[in-house]
Design a protein around this motif. Sequence first.
Motif, mmCIF file in Angstrom:
data_model
loop_
_atom_site.group_PDB
_atom_site.id
_atom_site.type_symbol
_atom_site.label_atom_id
_atom_site.label_comp_id
_atom_site.label_asym_id
_atom_site.label_seq_id
_atom_site.Cartn_x
_atom_site.Cartn_y
_atom_site.Cartn_z
ATOM 1 N N TRP A 45 0.951 -1.169 0.003
ATOM 2 C CA TRP A 45 -0.221 -0.078 -0.078
ATOM 3 C C TRP A 45 0.903 1.241 -0.042
ATOM 4 O O TRP A 45 0.343 2.425 -0.699
ATOM 5 N N ARG A 46 2.053 1.217 0.664
ATOM 6 C CA ARG A 46 2.988 2.392 0.503
ATOM 7 C C ARG A 46 3.252 2.506 -0.946
ATOM 8 O O ARG A 46 3.552 3.650 -1.286
ATOM 9 N N VAL A 47 3.614 1.398 -1.721
ATOM 10 C CA VAL A 47 4.111 1.727 -2.985
ATOM 11 C C VAL A 47 2.731 2.037 -4.029
ATOM 12 O O VAL A 47 2.991 3.083 -4.826
ATOM 13 N N ARG A 48 1.651 1.677 -3.775
ATOM 14 C CA ARG A 48 0.383 2.237 -4.179
ATOM 15 C C ARG A 48 0.362 3.693 -4.260
ATOM 16 O O ARG A 48 -0.007 4.491 -5.102
ATOM 17 N N ARG A 49 0.356 3.998 -2.795
ATOM 18 C CA ARG A 49 0.307 5.350 -2.657
ATOM 19 C C ARG A 49 1.233 6.087 -3.229
ATOM 20 O O ARG A 49 1.199 7.406 -3.796
ATOM 21 N N LEU A 50 2.502 5.756 -3.353
ATOM 22 C CA LEU A 50 3.496 6.276 -4.089
ATOM 23 C C LEU A 50 3.501 6.592 -5.458
ATOM 24 O O LEU A 50 3.544 7.678 -6.155
ATOM 25 N N ARG A 51 2.796 5.537 -6.184
ATOM 26 C CA ARG A 51 2.620 5.440 -7.493
ATOM 27 C C ARG A 51 1.624 6.560 -7.984
ATOM 28 O O ARG A 51 1.517 7.324 -8.677
ATOM 29 N N ASN A 52 0.330 6.313 -7.017
ATOM 30 C CA ASN A 52 -0.698 7.197 -7.227
ATOM 31 C C ASN A 52 -0.364 8.741 -7.093
ATOM 32 O O ASN A 52 -0.691 9.678 -7.871
ATOM 33 N N ASN A 53 0.478 8.975 -6.143
ATOM 34 C CA ASN A 53 0.725 10.447 -5.945
ATOM 35 C C ASN A 53 1.658 10.944 -6.703
ATOM 36 O O ASN A 53 1.577 12.225 -7.118
ATOM 37 N N THR A 54 2.640 10.191 -7.340
ATOM 38 C CA THR A 54 3.572 10.562 -8.390
ATOM 39 C C THR A 54 2.873 10.992 -9.632
ATOM 40 O O THR A 54 3.135 11.999 -10.164
ATOM 41 N N ALA A 55 1.847 10.016 -9.853
ATOM 42 C CA ALA A 55 0.993 10.436 -11.308
ATOM 43 C C ALA A 55 0.508 11.935 -10.886
ATOM 44 O O ALA A 55 0.116 12.608 -11.794
ATOM 45 N N ARG A 56 -0.450 12.000 -9.930
ATOM 46 C CA ARG A 56 -0.993 13.015 -9.573
ATOM 47 C C ARG A 56 -0.163 14.228 -9.668
ATOM 48 O O ARG A 56 -0.532 15.447 -9.874
ATOM 49 N N GLN A 57 1.226 14.387 -8.973
ATOM 50 C CA GLN A 57 1.801 15.378 -8.899
ATOM 51 C C GLN A 57 2.312 15.794 -10.241
ATOM 52 O O GLN A 57 2.427 17.027 -10.689
#
Length: 396
Positions: free
Chosen positions: A362-374
Amino acid sequence: MSISEAGPAQVDVAIVGAGMAGTTLAMLLGRAGRKVALIDPHRVHHEEFRAEKIGMDQMLLFEKLGLDATLKRLVTSTTDTHVFRLGQFFAHEKKAEFTFSYGALINGLRDALPAQVPLTVGKVTEVSTGPDRQRLVLADGTVIDARLLVVATGHGEAVRRAVGVERIEQSKAHSLSMGFDLAISPSDFGHQSVTCYSRRAADRIAYISIFPLGDKMRANMFLYRNVAEPWTRAFRQEPQKMLCELMPEIAVRCGNFEVASPVEVRQISLSTTQGHRRDGVIFIGDAFCTTCPTPGVGIGRVMTDVDQLHSVHIPRWLETPGMAADKINAFYDDPVKVAADEDGMRVSYYAKSITADTGLEWRVRRLRNNTARQLMIIGRKVRHLGQKQAPMANMR
């Protein structure tokens, strides 16, 4: 709304619980010419912090059932939401949403009940169920005899215990919802509606939604904490201070989160039902299973139960004698109902994990999602800068 002190002696369907599920089902069955007893301990539904907003997909369910005109008289409509993520403006969403005070909404629906479906005010003290008739005894001695009993008592346990059905907690204290009014008026608020997602998983906050409700601005916050923990107590004591620290990016837009009412809280546990496959009685809505309000699917799930019962199952059941469990099981095995319940549970667990789970996945998923959003935020800023520079270049 008409009120019955005694209630009809014999009916096709007795519905216990005049909340969202029970009242709308009674309304639809009454319109279809069914003889219905709608029973609730209270003539007027008390003020209660529960669901306060639905989306267009849920309104379409009410429209399908012919209840949208009634509902729209009881809600505040919005069409414009500014979304903030990672502490920055993220998106401007044009979508229809409908906000309401739950108690006022239920009372409005009760007032719209057809004359042939009076609200029987009383407390159920005895329940007898069987393959042919169901018998209810109220505290004042009134006896109601029905072919089918529908239990729509939400989180209430008295009727469940009387029938002998058990609630099974799947995830105790799964989430916490908070609701409060803001001091700023809708006309002075910077946007029609705002949704702001938490920046840090450690805060265990999914998001805060701020929306107009009549002549005031209302806030709902969804988080993964316990009502008794120190953080929750501190928030209730100083909500403005803590909100400004948690979400400074929109604090100024909200009048620095000046709070104009006590902070209401509602702890939610995910639950299912055991021992419900029996003669003569069905459990619907939160009386059958409870999902998390954070994903915003609860009322849709409740109204799916109402729709399938009203349009499919009850008409078929009443065509032939008896009301044995083999009939009842058709509702619990209905693929539309099953899908709605399973989807509600799935998104309830997912929303918590993607917000606050500390496991590697879930930490990896959040990092992936937040990178895309940024990257999306940066791309929008670059486009906006290019649009500003283009007119200046044309002036040279």
